[in-house]
Each structure stands twice: as structure tokens, then as C-alpha cells.
Design a protein around this motif. Structure first.
Motif, PDB file in Angstrom:
ATOM      1  N   ILE A 177       0.841  -1.200   0.000  1.00  0.00           N
ATOM      2  CA  ILE A 177       0.000   0.000   0.000  1.00  0.00           C
ATOM      3  C   ILE A 177       0.875   1.248   0.000  1.00  0.00           C
ATOM      4  O   ILE A 177       0.631   2.192  -0.763  1.00  0.00           O
ATOM      5  N   SER A 178       1.891   1.251   0.847  1.00  0.00           N
ATOM      6  CA  SER A 178       2.785   2.410   0.910  1.00  0.00           C
ATOM      7  C   SER A 178       3.484   2.656  -0.424  1.00  0.00           C
ATOM      8  O   SER A 178       3.632   3.793  -0.866  1.00  0.00           O
ATOM      9  N   THR A 179       3.909   1.582  -1.082  1.00  0.00           N
ATOM     10  CA  THR A 179       4.598   1.728  -2.365  1.00  0.00           C
ATOM     11  C   THR A 179       3.662   2.294  -3.428  1.00  0.00           C
ATOM     12  O   THR A 179       4.050   3.183  -4.207  1.00  0.00           O
ATOM     13  N   LEU A 180       2.434   1.805  -3.469  1.00  0.00           N
ATOM     14  CA  LEU A 180       1.475   2.310  -4.455  1.00  0.00           C
ATOM     15  C   LEU A 180       1.160   3.781  -4.217  1.00  0.00           C
ATOM     16  O   LEU A 180       1.066   4.574  -5.171  1.00  0.00           O
ATOM     17  N   ARG A 181       1.008   4.166  -2.972  1.00  0.00           N
ATOM     18  CA  ARG A 181       0.761   5.579  -2.675  1.00  0.00           C
ATOM     19  C   ARG A 181       1.997   6.430  -2.986  1.00  0.00           C
ATOM     20  O   ARG A 181       1.878   7.596  -3.383  1.00  0.00           O
ATOM     21  N   LYS A 182       3.190   5.856  -2.863  1.00  0.00           N
ATOM     22  CA  LYS A 182       4.409   6.568  -3.250  1.00  0.00           C
ATOM     23  C   LYS A 182       4.437   6.774  -4.760  1.00  0.00           C
ATOM     24  O   LYS A 182       4.785   7.871  -5.249  1.00  0.00           O
ATOM     25  N   PHE A 183       4.070   5.735  -5.530  1.00  0.00           N
ATOM     26  CA  PHE A 183       3.973   5.881  -6.982  1.00  0.00           C
ATOM     27  C   PHE A 183       3.030   7.030  -7.339  1.00  0.00           C
ATOM     28  O   PHE A 183       3.308   7.842  -8.226  1.00  0.00           O
ATOM     29  N   GLU A 184       1.912   7.068  -6.650  1.00  0.00           N
ATOM     30  CA  GLU A 184       0.912   8.105  -6.917  1.00  0.00           C
ATOM     31  C   GLU A 184       1.470   9.491  -6.620  1.00  0.00           C
ATOM     32  O   GLU A 184       1.305  10.431  -7.410  1.00  0.00           O
ATOM     33  N   ALA A 185       2.172   9.632  -5.489  1.00  0.00           N
ATOM     34  CA  ALA A 185       2.750  10.927  -5.106  1.00  0.00           C
ATOM     35  C   ALA A 185       3.814  11.372  -6.097  1.00  0.00           C
ATOM     36  O   ALA A 185       3.972  12.579  -6.369  1.00  0.00           O
ATOM     37  N   ASP A 204      -6.682  -1.917  10.753  1.00  0.00           N
ATOM     38  CA  ASP A 204      -6.255  -0.836  11.634  1.00  0.00           C
ATOM     39  C   ASP A 204      -5.043  -0.096  11.076  1.00  0.00           C
ATOM     40  O   ASP A 204      -4.999   1.138  11.058  1.00  0.00           O
ATOM     41  N   PHE A 205      -4.056  -0.847  10.574  1.00  0.00           N
ATOM     42  CA  PHE A 205      -2.862  -0.215  10.030  1.00  0.00           C
ATOM     43  C   PHE A 205      -2.960   0.049   8.531  1.00  0.00           C
ATOM     44  O   PHE A 205      -2.285   0.934   8.011  1.00  0.00           O
ATOM     45  N   GLU A 206      -3.794  -0.709   7.823  1.00  0.00           N
ATOM     46  CA  GLU A 206      -3.965  -0.457   6.391  1.00  0.00           C
ATOM     47  C   GLU A 206      -4.494   0.963   6.150  1.00  0.00           C
ATOM     48  O   GLU A 206      -4.075   1.635   5.206  1.00  0.00           O
ATOM     49  N   MET A 207      -5.409   1.406   6.999  1.00  0.00           N
ATOM     50  CA  MET A 207      -5.922   2.772   6.856  1.00  0.00           C
ATOM     51  C   MET A 207      -4.803   3.790   7.045  1.00  0.00           C
ATOM     52  O   MET A 207      -4.752   4.811   6.352  1.00  0.00           O
ATOM     53  N   GLU A 208      -3.899   3.511   7.944  1.00  0.00           N
ATOM     54  CA  GLU A 208      -2.797   4.436   8.205  1.00  0.00           C
ATOM     55  C   GLU A 208      -1.773   4.435   7.073  1.00  0.00           C
ATOM     56  O   GLU A 208      -1.020   5.396   6.918  1.00  0.00           O
ATOM     57  N   ARG A 209      -1.752   3.366   6.292  1.00  0.00           N
ATOM     58  CA  ARG A 209      -0.831   3.291   5.157  1.00  0.00           C
ATOM     59  C   ARG A 209      -1.408   3.925   3.889  1.00  0.00           C
ATOM     60  O   ARG A 209      -0.704   4.009   2.884  1.00  0.00           O
ATOM     61  N   ASP A 226     -16.595   1.381  11.822  1.00  0.00           N
ATOM     62  CA  ASP A 226     -16.041   2.148  12.941  1.00  0.00           C
ATOM     63  C   ASP A 226     -14.574   2.477  12.716  1.00  0.00           C
ATOM     64  O   ASP A 226     -14.139   3.625  12.901  1.00  0.00           O
ATOM     65  N   VAL A 227     -13.793   1.462  12.347  1.00  0.00           N
ATOM     66  CA  VAL A 227     -12.354   1.661  12.179  1.00  0.00           C
ATOM     67  C   VAL A 227     -12.073   2.675  11.076  1.00  0.00           C
ATOM     68  O   VAL A 227     -11.249   3.593  11.235  1.00  0.00           O
ATOM     69  N   VAL A 228     -12.763   2.536   9.945  1.00  0.00           N
ATOM     70  CA  VAL A 228     -12.561   3.475   8.839  1.00  0.00           C
ATOM     71  C   VAL A 228     -12.956   4.885   9.254  1.00  0.00           C
ATOM     72  O   VAL A 228     -12.226   5.859   8.990  1.00  0.00           O
ATOM     73  N   GLY A 234      -9.016  10.969  12.288  1.00  0.00           N
ATOM     74  CA  GLY A 234      -7.797  11.180  13.047  1.00  0.00           C
ATOM     75  C   GLY A 234      -7.842  10.644  14.458  1.00  0.00           C
ATOM     76  O   GLY A 234      -6.972  10.955  15.279  1.00  0.00           O
ATOM     77  N   GLN A 235      -8.837   9.800  14.760  1.00  0.00           N
ATOM     78  CA  GLN A 235      -8.987   9.233  16.101  1.00  0.00           C
ATOM     79  C   GLN A 235      -8.325   7.861  16.150  1.00  0.00           C
ATOM     80  O   GLN A 235      -8.991   6.824  16.213  1.00  0.00           O
TER      81      GLN A 235
END
Length: 309
Positions: A177-185, A204-209, A226-228, A234-235
Motif C-alpha cells: 500500500i505504501s509503495t502504491l501511494r508513493k507511486f501516486e505521489a 487498523d494499520f492499512e488505513m494508516e498506510r 467504525d475503524v474506517v 484522526g482518532q
């Protein structure tokens, strides 16, 4: 209402309700879609792997899409159309879009191995169903045995403008996920929606990535919502607190072979399904397994009153 790259939130994977004799339980089907609508799901996915799609007759598959469209008006419906051949895929894809689906999900056949085979398959699939139908890549190597690197996913997305979403189910997959978002950036990948699977086990951590939401099943999809919601607000601690309370049951539901049986049993206990039956062939939950699920539900109810069944 077509699916777009800006889609996000929770799209629960709907199980297919069956009666004990293997016929579809249409009353429970309606109740299930009403439940998803009532809890505020952002959309719905039907005819997925956990929906036992390969066991359905073509007219049954169409009937489920019709029911979803009727019971969840205004919500995008994603339909799994994976098939051994492109003719069947095209037929189902065109039918469900005419019925009001927002897009289709395509999983790669397990025979694919090389990067060129994977990207070539998706090019052929798009040619078959038509470039006017938005589609979702299903990246699920644990079950499908097809490994898609971030670079391969980027090729599929950039080569096919009708690709609007990735259903990310790699495990471990946070770095993907982080790599794909880096490609996008960096500008080498256009914006797409990334929603995650694996029963929510890493949500829980996928949303943060950088995930946009969840496209998966769990007997308490309210937890996914709830998690999303908490993460987007930001909670962070609130998101992890409610997630941690559900984690023992979430983990139990992720057992290979009996995961769907656990989910259907829990949904039956919640009064949403009349039966936990699967269409044959299917694994059943043993009497001991049911007592373990009951125990987990009782413990969860101490933290989340929705588990009081």
C-alpha cells in the motif's frame, strides 16, 4: 452510478444465504441487504469468493444483483464476474451493469505466473467486457496463487483507464500500500481507490498506510465502518481500541477452510441469516467450534453491546 477512483468507505462482501436443502434463502438475502443499508455501509460487493459465486446458477447470480439494487438504493454495487472464460465474464458483466451495478471485480486465474501474463490477462478481460465498465483488480495471492507486485498493479492501472479500484488482499501487504501511494505521489500512478480485504485483519494499520476503506467480509461489518470512520477522523486510539476488542473473533473467522462457516454461524446468531448453511461442497463448523464462537461472542459483548446475541 458508476464506481470511480474516489470511492472509499466500507463495501462489505455479502455471503449468499442458503436454506438447508441448498436453495437460496431469498428472505434472508433481503434481510442481509437491509442490514447493510441500515448500518451505513458505503456500498456492497456480491458474488465474491466468500459469496460462493462459483456454486450459483447464472440466473441466481443475476437474482442476487437485482435484490441488492432493490434493497440498497443509491449505494454502489460491485459484482464479482471472474470466470474461466471471457464469454461468461462479458455476459455477466453486461447484465449486472444494466441492472444497476456500479462496477465489476475481476480476479486473475491461478495459472498466471509472469508479469506479462498478468497484465495481458487484464488487457484481454477489459477488451472482453468493454472499456465502459469500471473494474476492480482483486489482488489475493493467498487464495489465487497469483503474485502481483506494485509495479504490475501500476501497469494494469495505467494501461486500462477503466480500472478504478484495487482490492488489496496481500499478506503481508502494508508495504505494498505504501509503495502504491508513493507511486501516486511521484506521478507514475494515477489515483485509484485502494480498499482492503483479508476479513479486516489488518485494517487498523492499512488505513494508516493509505487505504481508502475495506472491501471484505466480517460478521460485524459495523466494526469495519467504525475503524474506517475513526481513522479518517484522526482518532487513532479509538480505531485501535474497538479493533482490538474484535480481534479474537476476527482472527477466529480467518481460519482457512472454515472461515465462511464461522461468519455464517455468527450472522445466524445475530438473526440476520436464518441458517448457516453453505451450498455443497462446503465445510461445516463443528459443535466444538460453535461453542468457541459463542465464547468469543460473550467476551466481545463485554466491550461491544452489538455482540449480545
Amino acid at each position: 452510478m458508476n464506481l470511480t477512483p474516489d470511492a472509499g468507505g466500507v463495501f462489505p462482501i455479502a455471503p449468499t444465504p442458503f436454506n438447508a436443502d441448498g436453495s437460496i434463502d431469498w428472505t434472508s438475502t433481503d434481510r442481509l441487504f437491509d442490514f447493510y443499508q441500515g448500518i451505513g455501509a458505503d456500498g456492497i460487493t456480491v458474488l465474491g469468493i466468500m459469496g460462493e459465486a462459483p456454486k450459483l446458477e447464472p440466473e441466481e447470480s443475476v437474482g442476487i444483483v437485482k435484490r441488492a439494487a432493490a434493497r440498497m438504493p443509491g449505494k454502489p454495487i460491485i459484482v464479482g464476474v471472474s470466470a474461466p472464460g471471457f464469454a461468461a465474464m462479458r455476459s455477466l458483466a453486461r447484465q449486472v451493469m444494466d441492472l444497476g451495478a456500479a462496477g465489476v471485480m475481476i480476479a486473475p486465474p491461478s495459472s498466471l505466473r509472469t508479469d506479462d501474463q498478468i497484465t495481458g490477462y487484464y488487457a484481454q478481460a477489459v477488451e472482453a467486457i468493454g472499456t465502459d465498465i469500471p473494474f476492480v483488480i482483486q489482488d489475493y495471492p493467498l487464495t489465487l496463487s497469483v503474485v502481483m507486485t506494485p509495479a504490475v498493479i501500476r501497469r494494469i492501472v495505467m494501461d486500462n483507464p477503466s480500472c478504478v479500484m484495487l482490492k488489496h488482499e496481500d499478506w503481508p501487504g502494508l508495504e505494498k500500500i505504501s509503495t502504491l501511494r508513493k507511486f501516486e505521489a511521484e506521478g507514475s500512478l494515477r489515483k485509484i481507490s485502494i480498499v482492503t480485504g483479508n476479513g479486516g485483519l489488518f485494517l487498523d494499520f492499512e488505513m494508516e498506510r493509505g487505504a481508502d476503506g475495506a472491501n471484505t467480509g466480517y460478521a460485524f461489518p459495523e466494526l469495519l465502518i467504525d475503524v474506517v470512520r475513526f481513522q479518517k477522523a484522526g482518532q487513532r486510539d479509538a480505531a485501535h481500541d474497538i479493533f482490538d476488542a474484535h480481534l479474537p473473533l476476527l482472527r477466529y473467522e480467518q481460519q482457512q477452510g472454515v472461515g465462511l462457516a464461522v461468519r455464517k454461524y455468527t450472522l445466524m446468531k445475530r438473526g440476520i441469516l436464518a441458517s448457516d448453511a453453505q451450498r455443497k461442497p462446503g465445510a461445516a463448523l463443528s459443535a466444538k467450534g460453535k461453542t468457541e464462537v459463542d465464547y468469543l461472542l460473550a467476551r466481545l459483548a463485554k466491550h461491544d453491546p452489538r455482540a449480545r446475541v
